[in-house]
Design a protein around this motif. Sequence first.
Motif, PDB file in Angstrom:
ATOM      1  N   LEU A 102       0.820  -1.214   0.000  1.00 32.59           N
ATOM      2  CA  LEU A 102       0.000   0.000   0.000  1.00 32.59           C
ATOM      3  C   LEU A 102       0.854   1.264   0.000  1.00 32.59           C
ATOM      4  CD1 LEU A 102      -2.817  -1.161   2.428  1.00 32.59           C
ATOM      5  CD2 LEU A 102      -3.005  -0.805  -0.034  1.00 32.59           C
ATOM      6  N   GLU A 103       1.961   1.243   0.741  1.00 37.75           N
ATOM      7  CA  GLU A 103       2.856   2.406   0.762  1.00 37.75           C
ATOM      8  C   GLU A 103       3.484   2.652  -0.612  1.00 37.75           C
ATOM      9  OE1 GLU A 103       5.816   2.151   3.822  1.00 37.75           O
ATOM     10  OE2 GLU A 103       4.325   1.852   5.394  1.00 37.75           O
ATOM     11  N   VAL A 104       3.945   1.585  -1.245  1.00 34.10           N
ATOM     12  CA  VAL A 104       4.562   1.712  -2.573  1.00 34.10           C
ATOM     13  C   VAL A 104       3.534   2.227  -3.574  1.00 34.10           C
ATOM     14  CG1 VAL A 104       5.581   0.433  -4.493  1.00 34.10           C
ATOM     15  CG2 VAL A 104       6.367  -0.002  -2.168  1.00 34.10           C
ATOM     16  N   ALA A 105       2.338   1.671  -3.529  1.00 32.37           N
ATOM     17  CA  ALA A 105       1.284   2.101  -4.454  1.00 32.37           C
ATOM     18  C   ALA A 105       0.957   3.575  -4.252  1.00 32.37           C
ATOM     19  CB  ALA A 105       0.044   1.248  -4.259  1.00 32.37           C
ATOM     20  N   GLN A 106       0.821   3.990  -3.008  1.00 31.69           N
ATOM     21  CA  GLN A 106       0.514   5.387  -2.719  1.00 31.69           C
ATOM     22  C   GLN A 106       1.639   6.297  -3.211  1.00 31.69           C
ATOM     23  OE1 GLN A 106      -2.526   5.951  -1.547  1.00 31.69           O
ATOM     24  NE2 GLN A 106      -2.167   8.098  -1.951  1.00 31.69           N
ATOM     25  N   TYR A 107       2.882   5.878  -3.021  1.00 27.72           N
ATOM     26  CA  TYR A 107       4.036   6.649  -3.480  1.00 27.72           C
ATOM     27  C   TYR A 107       4.011   6.806  -5.005  1.00 27.72           C
ATOM     28  CZ  TYR A 107       8.895   7.824  -4.523  1.00 27.72           C
ATOM     29  OH  TYR A 107      10.026   8.428  -5.013  1.00 27.72           O
ATOM     30  N   ILE A 108       3.732   5.710  -5.699  1.00 29.04           N
ATOM     31  CA  ILE A 108       3.683   5.754  -7.160  1.00 29.04           C
ATOM     32  C   ILE A 108       2.570   6.684  -7.630  1.00 29.04           C
ATOM     33  CG2 ILE A 108       3.117   4.384  -9.216  1.00 29.04           C
ATOM     34  CD1 ILE A 108       4.706   2.073  -7.926  1.00 29.04           C
ATOM     35  N   ILE A 109       1.420   6.617  -6.984  1.00 26.46           N
ATOM     36  CA  ILE A 109       0.290   7.462  -7.376  1.00 26.46           C
ATOM     37  C   ILE A 109       0.586   8.936  -7.108  1.00 26.46           C
ATOM     38  CG2 ILE A 109      -2.110   8.032  -6.813  1.00 26.46           C
ATOM     39  CD1 ILE A 109      -2.491   4.955  -6.359  1.00 26.46           C
ATOM     40  N   ARG A 143      11.512   1.591 -10.997  1.00 25.78           N
ATOM     41  CA  ARG A 143      12.897   1.715 -10.528  1.00 25.78           C
ATOM     42  C   ARG A 143      13.014   2.724  -9.382  1.00 25.78           C
ATOM     43  NH1 ARG A 143      17.437   0.284 -14.185  1.00 25.78           N
ATOM     44  NH2 ARG A 143      16.529  -0.910 -15.885  1.00 25.78           N
ATOM     45  N   LYS A 144      12.364   3.860  -9.537  1.00 26.63           N
ATOM     46  CA  LYS A 144      12.449   4.891  -8.507  1.00 26.63           C
ATOM     47  C   LYS A 144      11.779   4.427  -7.209  1.00 26.63           C
ATOM     48  CE  LYS A 144      11.898   9.710  -7.569  1.00 26.63           C
ATOM     49  NZ  LYS A 144      11.776  11.034  -8.070  1.00 26.63           N
ATOM     50  N   ALA A 145      10.641   3.779  -7.339  1.00 29.46           N
ATOM     51  CA  ALA A 145       9.943   3.271  -6.152  1.00 29.46           C
ATOM     52  C   ALA A 145      10.793   2.211  -5.452  1.00 29.46           C
ATOM     53  CB  ALA A 145       8.585   2.697  -6.541  1.00 29.46           C
ATOM     54  N   ALA A 146      11.412   1.336  -6.232  1.00 34.01           N
ATOM     55  CA  ALA A 146      12.247   0.286  -5.642  1.00 34.01           C
ATOM     56  C   ALA A 146      13.414   0.895  -4.876  1.00 34.01           C
ATOM     57  CB  ALA A 146      12.753  -0.652  -6.735  1.00 34.01           C
ATOM     58  N   LYS A 147      14.039   1.898  -5.460  1.00 38.56           N
ATOM     59  CA  LYS A 147      15.176   2.542  -4.805  1.00 38.56           C
ATOM     60  C   LYS A 147      14.726   3.257  -3.530  1.00 38.56           C
ATOM     61  CE  LYS A 147      19.191   5.325  -5.912  1.00 38.56           C
ATOM     62  NZ  LYS A 147      19.899   6.093  -6.932  1.00 38.56           N
ATOM     63  N   THR A 148      13.593   3.928  -3.582  1.00 41.89           N
ATOM     64  CA  THR A 148      13.077   4.659  -2.430  1.00 41.89           C
ATOM     65  C   THR A 148      12.766   3.732  -1.266  1.00 41.89           C
ATOM     66  OG1 THR A 148      12.139   6.344  -3.871  1.00 41.89           O
ATOM     67  CG2 THR A 148      11.253   6.222  -1.650  1.00 41.89           C
ATOM     68  N   ALA A 167      -5.106  -0.313  -7.076  1.00 44.27           N
ATOM     69  CA  ALA A 167      -4.343  -1.068  -8.073  1.00 44.27           C
ATOM     70  C   ALA A 167      -4.592  -0.511  -9.469  1.00 44.27           C
ATOM     71  CB  ALA A 167      -4.726  -2.547  -8.019  1.00 44.27           C
ATOM     72  N   LYS A 168      -5.828  -0.164  -9.757  1.00 43.94           N
ATOM     73  CA  LYS A 168      -6.162   0.391 -11.074  1.00 43.94           C
ATOM     74  C   LYS A 168      -5.444   1.725 -11.300  1.00 43.94           C
ATOM     75  CE  LYS A 168     -10.045   1.753 -13.918  1.00 43.94           C
ATOM     76  NZ  LYS A 168     -11.368   2.340 -13.899  1.00 43.94           N
ATOM     77  N   GLU A 169      -5.461   2.586 -10.277  1.00 49.02           N
ATOM     78  CA  GLU A 169      -4.788   3.885 -10.393  1.00 49.02           C
ATOM     79  C   GLU A 169      -3.286   3.711 -10.616  1.00 49.02           C
ATOM     80  OE1 GLU A 169      -5.701   6.815  -7.347  1.00 49.02           O
ATOM     81  OE2 GLU A 169      -7.565   5.733  -6.938  1.00 49.02           O
ATOM     82  N   ALA A 170      -2.666   2.841  -9.824  1.00 47.69           N
ATOM     83  CA  ALA A 170      -1.219   2.625  -9.941  1.00 47.69           C
ATOM     84  C   ALA A 170      -0.877   2.026 -11.296  1.00 47.69           C
ATOM     85  CB  ALA A 170      -0.738   1.707  -8.821  1.00 47.69           C
ATOM     86  N   LYS A 171      -1.686   1.097 -11.776  1.00 47.32           N
ATOM     87  CA  LYS A 171      -1.422   0.459 -13.064  1.00 47.32           C
ATOM     88  C   LYS A 171      -1.489   1.468 -14.204  1.00 47.32           C
ATOM     89  CE  LYS A 171      -2.245  -3.572 -15.826  1.00 47.32           C
ATOM     90  NZ  LYS A 171      -1.112  -3.222 -16.652  1.00 47.32           N
ATOM     91  N   THR A 226      10.320  -7.028  -6.854  1.00 47.07           N
ATOM     92  CA  THR A 226       9.411  -6.982  -5.703  1.00 47.07           C
ATOM     93  C   THR A 226       8.343  -5.924  -5.919  1.00 47.07           C
ATOM     94  OG1 THR A 226      11.150  -7.735  -4.211  1.00 47.07           O
ATOM     95  CG2 THR A 226       9.275  -6.618  -3.212  1.00 47.07           C
ATOM     96  N   VAL A 227       8.737  -4.742  -6.362  1.00 53.04           N
ATOM     97  CA  VAL A 227       7.765  -3.675  -6.608  1.00 53.04           C
ATOM     98  C   VAL A 227       6.790  -4.106  -7.689  1.00 53.04           C
ATOM     99  CG1 VAL A 227       7.450  -1.305  -7.432  1.00 53.04           C
ATOM    100  CG2 VAL A 227       9.290  -1.835  -5.841  1.00 53.04           C
ATOM    101  N   HIS A 228       7.306  -4.703  -8.748  1.00 53.94           N
ATOM    102  CA  HIS A 228       6.445  -5.137  -9.846  1.00 53.94           C
ATOM    103  C   HIS A 228       5.438  -6.172  -9.355  1.00 53.94           C
ATOM    104  CE1 HIS A 228       5.291  -7.084 -13.639  1.00 53.94           C
ATOM    105  NE2 HIS A 228       5.443  -5.869 -14.127  1.00 53.94           N
TER     106      HIS A 228
END
Length: 84
Positions: free
Chosen positions: A10-17, A24-29, A53-57, A36-38
């Motif tokens: 959920l944190e990764v998804a929120q960050y991406i959104i 790559r940037k999310a994985a590094k952060t 999930a729809k928004e992040a995709k 794993t992020v994928h």
Amino acid sequence: MKDYIEERVLEVAQYIIETRATIRKAAKTFGVSKSTVHKDITERLPKINPQVAKEAKEILDVNKAERHIRGGKATKLKYKPANA
């Protein structure tokens, strides 16, 4: 699924959104691998929260469509003379 994995997903998804970040940037952060992020976004997130999930995709699809342009710009900058 373990609680800490759900929280990370959920944190990764929120960050991406919020930042429109690439995988790559999310994985590094978050200090995890791109794989794993994928997996978090494509497999785990739809089970936890389909709407997020729809928004992040959608964002990741845009990033994927633009990646060839970013790569070209990076190559151009790499080989551009310093004084030009």
